[in-house]
Design a protein around this motif. Sequence first.
Motif, PDB file in Angstrom:
ATOM      1  N   GLU A  92      10.997  11.952  -7.191  1.00  0.00           N
ATOM      2  CA  GLU A  92       9.921  12.849  -7.622  1.00  0.00           C
ATOM      3  C   GLU A  92       9.373  12.421  -8.979  1.00  0.00           C
ATOM      4  OE1 GLU A  92      12.037  16.532  -7.391  1.00  0.00           O
ATOM      5  OE2 GLU A  92      11.966  16.542  -5.184  1.00  0.00           O
ATOM      6  N   ARG A  93      10.288  11.983  -9.859  1.00  0.00           N
ATOM      7  CA  ARG A  93       9.860  11.539 -11.192  1.00  0.00           C
ATOM      8  C   ARG A  93       8.965  10.307 -11.117  1.00  0.00           C
ATOM      9  NH1 ARG A  93      14.209   9.820 -15.692  1.00  0.00           N
ATOM     10  NH2 ARG A  93      12.706   9.443 -17.360  1.00  0.00           N
ATOM     11  N   LEU A  94       9.134   9.530 -10.060  1.00  0.00           N
ATOM     12  CA  LEU A  94       8.304   8.335  -9.871  1.00  0.00           C
ATOM     13  C   LEU A  94       6.999   8.655  -9.138  1.00  0.00           C
ATOM     14  CD1 LEU A  94      11.197   5.944  -8.821  1.00  0.00           C
ATOM     15  CD2 LEU A  94       9.746   5.622 -10.847  1.00  0.00           C
ATOM     16  N   GLY A  95       6.830   9.907  -8.737  1.00  0.00           N
ATOM     17  CA  GLY A  95       5.601  10.305  -8.061  1.00  0.00           C
ATOM     18  C   GLY A  95       5.674  10.315  -6.548  1.00  0.00           C
ATOM     19  N   PHE A  96       6.863  10.037  -5.986  1.00  0.00           N
ATOM     20  CA  PHE A  96       7.015  10.122  -4.525  1.00  0.00           C
ATOM     21  C   PHE A  96       6.819  11.571  -4.083  1.00  0.00           C
ATOM     22  CE2 PHE A  96       9.001   6.071  -5.127  1.00  0.00           C
ATOM     23  CZ  PHE A  96       9.008   5.431  -3.891  1.00  0.00           C
ATOM     24  N   MET A 109      -1.961   5.742 -10.679  1.00  0.00           N
ATOM     25  CA  MET A 109      -2.251   6.871 -11.581  1.00  0.00           C
ATOM     26  C   MET A 109      -1.015   7.360 -12.329  1.00  0.00           C
ATOM     27  SD  MET A 109      -5.392   7.232 -11.050  1.00  0.00           S
ATOM     28  CE  MET A 109      -5.702   8.755 -11.912  1.00  0.00           C
ATOM     29  N   HIS A 110       0.167   6.818 -12.008  1.00  0.00           N
ATOM     30  CA  HIS A 110       1.406   7.355 -12.577  1.00  0.00           C
ATOM     31  C   HIS A 110       1.555   6.909 -14.029  1.00  0.00           C
ATOM     32  CE1 HIS A 110       5.685   8.107 -13.140  1.00  0.00           C
ATOM     33  NE2 HIS A 110       5.579   8.963 -12.131  1.00  0.00           N
ATOM     34  N   PRO A 111       2.003   7.804 -14.932  1.00  0.00           N
ATOM     35  CA  PRO A 111       2.117   7.420 -16.343  1.00  0.00           C
ATOM     36  C   PRO A 111       3.074   6.261 -16.594  1.00  0.00           C
ATOM     37  CG  PRO A 111       2.586   9.783 -16.040  1.00  0.00           C
ATOM     38  CD  PRO A 111       2.270   9.224 -14.691  1.00  0.00           C
ATOM     39  N   SER A 112       4.093   6.078 -15.750  1.00  0.00           N
ATOM     40  CA  SER A 112       5.048   4.979 -15.965  1.00  0.00           C
ATOM     41  C   SER A 112       4.549   3.643 -15.423  1.00  0.00           C
ATOM     42  CB  SER A 112       6.385   5.295 -15.278  1.00  0.00           C
ATOM     43  OG  SER A 112       6.978   6.420 -15.830  1.00  0.00           O
ATOM     44  N   SER A 113       3.496   3.674 -14.633  1.00  0.00           N
ATOM     45  CA  SER A 113       3.039   2.456 -13.964  1.00  0.00           C
ATOM     46  C   SER A 113       2.405   1.481 -14.947  1.00  0.00           C
ATOM     47  CB  SER A 113       2.008   2.850 -12.902  1.00  0.00           C
ATOM     48  OG  SER A 113       1.324   1.726 -12.447  1.00  0.00           O
ATOM     49  N   ARG A 114       2.708   0.208 -14.749  1.00  0.00           N
ATOM     50  CA  ARG A 114       1.997  -0.827 -15.504  1.00  0.00           C
ATOM     51  C   ARG A 114       1.084  -1.592 -14.564  1.00  0.00           C
ATOM     52  NH1 ARG A 114       5.817  -3.964 -19.668  1.00  0.00           N
ATOM     53  NH2 ARG A 114       5.546  -2.472 -21.319  1.00  0.00           N
ATOM     54  N   ASN A 163       0.823  -1.213   0.000  1.00  0.00           N
ATOM     55  CA  ASN A 163       0.000   0.000   0.000  1.00  0.00           C
ATOM     56  C   ASN A 163       0.855   1.260   0.000  1.00  0.00           C
ATOM     57  OD1 ASN A 163      -2.557   1.450   0.246  1.00  0.00           O
ATOM     58  ND2 ASN A 163      -1.745   2.075   2.249  1.00  0.00           N
ATOM     59  N   ARG A 164       2.111   1.115   0.466  1.00  0.00           N
ATOM     60  CA  ARG A 164       2.967   2.304   0.597  1.00  0.00           C
ATOM     61  C   ARG A 164       4.430   1.891   0.456  1.00  0.00           C
ATOM     62  NH1 ARG A 164       3.780   7.319   3.265  1.00  0.00           N
ATOM     63  NH2 ARG A 164       5.775   7.288   4.351  1.00  0.00           N
ATOM     64  N   VAL A 165       5.185   2.719  -0.272  1.00  0.00           N
ATOM     65  CA  VAL A 165       6.638   2.553  -0.358  1.00  0.00           C
ATOM     66  C   VAL A 165       7.254   3.867   0.102  1.00  0.00           C
ATOM     67  CG1 VAL A 165       8.611   2.158  -1.885  1.00  0.00           C
ATOM     68  CG2 VAL A 165       6.480   0.874  -2.226  1.00  0.00           C
ATOM     69  N   GLU A 166       8.298   3.768   0.924  1.00  0.00           N
ATOM     70  CA  GLU A 166       8.925   4.999   1.399  1.00  0.00           C
ATOM     71  C   GLU A 166      10.433   4.978   1.195  1.00  0.00           C
ATOM     72  OE1 GLU A 166       7.040   4.943   5.194  1.00  0.00           O
ATOM     73  OE2 GLU A 166       8.719   3.949   6.171  1.00  0.00           O
ATOM     74  N   ALA A 167      10.992   6.163   1.119  1.00  0.00           N
ATOM     75  CA  ALA A 167      12.433   6.300   0.920  1.00  0.00           C
ATOM     76  C   ALA A 167      12.957   7.370   1.861  1.00  0.00           C
ATOM     77  CB  ALA A 167      12.740   6.676  -0.518  1.00  0.00           C
ATOM     78  N   ASP A 168      14.158   7.127   2.343  1.00  0.00           N
ATOM     79  CA  ASP A 168      14.837   8.019   3.288  1.00  0.00           C
ATOM     80  C   ASP A 168      16.125   8.450   2.601  1.00  0.00           C
ATOM     81  OD1 ASP A 168      16.865   8.748   5.085  1.00  0.00           O
ATOM     82  OD2 ASP A 168      16.365   7.224   6.567  1.00  0.00           O
ATOM     83  N   TYR A 188      10.355  10.392   1.884  1.00  0.00           N
ATOM     84  CA  TYR A 188       9.455  10.451   0.731  1.00  0.00           C
ATOM     85  C   TYR A 188       8.514   9.257   0.792  1.00  0.00           C
ATOM     86  CZ  TYR A 188      12.235  14.037  -1.659  1.00  0.00           C
ATOM     87  OH  TYR A 188      12.871  15.200  -1.998  1.00  0.00           O
ATOM     88  N   GLY A 189       7.295   9.434   0.317  1.00  0.00           N
ATOM     89  CA  GLY A 189       6.329   8.336   0.307  1.00  0.00           C
ATOM     90  C   GLY A 189       5.571   8.252  -1.015  1.00  0.00           C
ATOM     91  N   LEU A 190       5.269   7.030  -1.397  1.00  0.00           N
ATOM     92  CA  LEU A 190       4.459   6.775  -2.596  1.00  0.00           C
ATOM     93  C   LEU A 190       3.366   5.787  -2.207  1.00  0.00           C
ATOM     94  CD1 LEU A 190       4.294   7.117  -5.795  1.00  0.00           C
ATOM     95  CD2 LEU A 190       5.509   4.939  -5.885  1.00  0.00           C
ATOM     96  N   LEU A 191       2.123   6.184  -2.411  1.00  0.00           N
ATOM     97  CA  LEU A 191       1.007   5.303  -2.079  1.00  0.00           C
ATOM     98  C   LEU A 191       0.581   4.487  -3.294  1.00  0.00           C
ATOM     99  CD1 LEU A 191      -1.254   7.656   0.078  1.00  0.00           C
ATOM    100  CD2 LEU A 191       0.556   6.081   0.817  1.00  0.00           C
ATOM    101  N   ARG A 192      -0.079   3.392  -2.994  1.00  0.00           N
ATOM    102  CA  ARG A 192      -0.608   2.508  -4.040  1.00  0.00           C
ATOM    103  C   ARG A 192      -1.455   3.302  -5.052  1.00  0.00           C
ATOM    104  NH1 ARG A 192      -1.410  -2.896  -3.862  1.00  0.00           N
ATOM    105  NH2 ARG A 192      -3.180  -3.753  -4.967  1.00  0.00           N
TER     106      ARG A 192
END
Length: 191
Positions: free
Chosen positions: A146-150, A181-186, A128-133, A172-176
Amino acid sequence: MVDEIVIHTRRLLLRPLRQGDADALFAVFGDPEVMRYWSTPPWADAGPGAAMVALDQASGPDADWLRLGLVRRADDRLLGTCTLFDHQAHSRRCELGYALAREAWGQGLMHEALTALLDHGFGTWNLNRVEADIDPRNRASARTLERLGFRPEGLLRERWIVGGQVSDSALYGLLRRDWRMHPSSRFGSTA
Ligand SMILES: CC(C)(COP(=O)(O)OP(=O)(O)OC[C@H]1O[C@@H](n2cnc3c(N)ncnc32)[C@H](O)[C@@H]1OP(=O)(O)O)[C@@H](O)C(=O)NCCC(=O)NCCS
């Protein structure tokens, strides 16, 4: 098993680390420029690489991390790694880490690799969530996220002391639902 995970992208093959990768890993993690904002000092030799390979190969299906090597398909060279780690199954959350050989910077290769890894994490691992430090001074890493939507979610002061140097963490956080909705997502729209 981790050994079964192989992902093809346009220019890369993402695969688990193998015996024989330790020297190529040292070329990446022994480079002080690559390690400038890392959570450990640069490696002094290939020993930590051999240990990393052994650790990954010994990991079973319950391991709380997935580390994949980035292999350039054009010349079969291992150029770095990308990792989902500290998997918190109940919260369906993971951390993300990545490093690339300096000679391969600026070509969008890590974006390509992380796009595939995030598809895997949100898909197969049902995250549901990926985070980066990251170190807030690490502009290349911030741009990659940021380019990945985080989204930037805050600053933790003096969180790391590496080789006697104190540094902050930018989280940084990226939710499911962000990734869907991200253009790069498959990642499927039904997920
Ligand atoms: C962070 C890292 C993985 C980026 O990989 P990459 O494949 O070079 O990334 P990209 O080519 O997709 O570039 C990402 C962005 O960073 C920018 N960038 C690349 N190298 C840069 C550099 N040395 N300094 C500043 N910006 C840089 C690119 O211009 C791009 O920005 P844009 O989207 O605005 O054009 C790579 O620089 C690296 O391995 N650094 C050392 C290890 C590290 O810091 N890992 C992260 C720890 S949290």
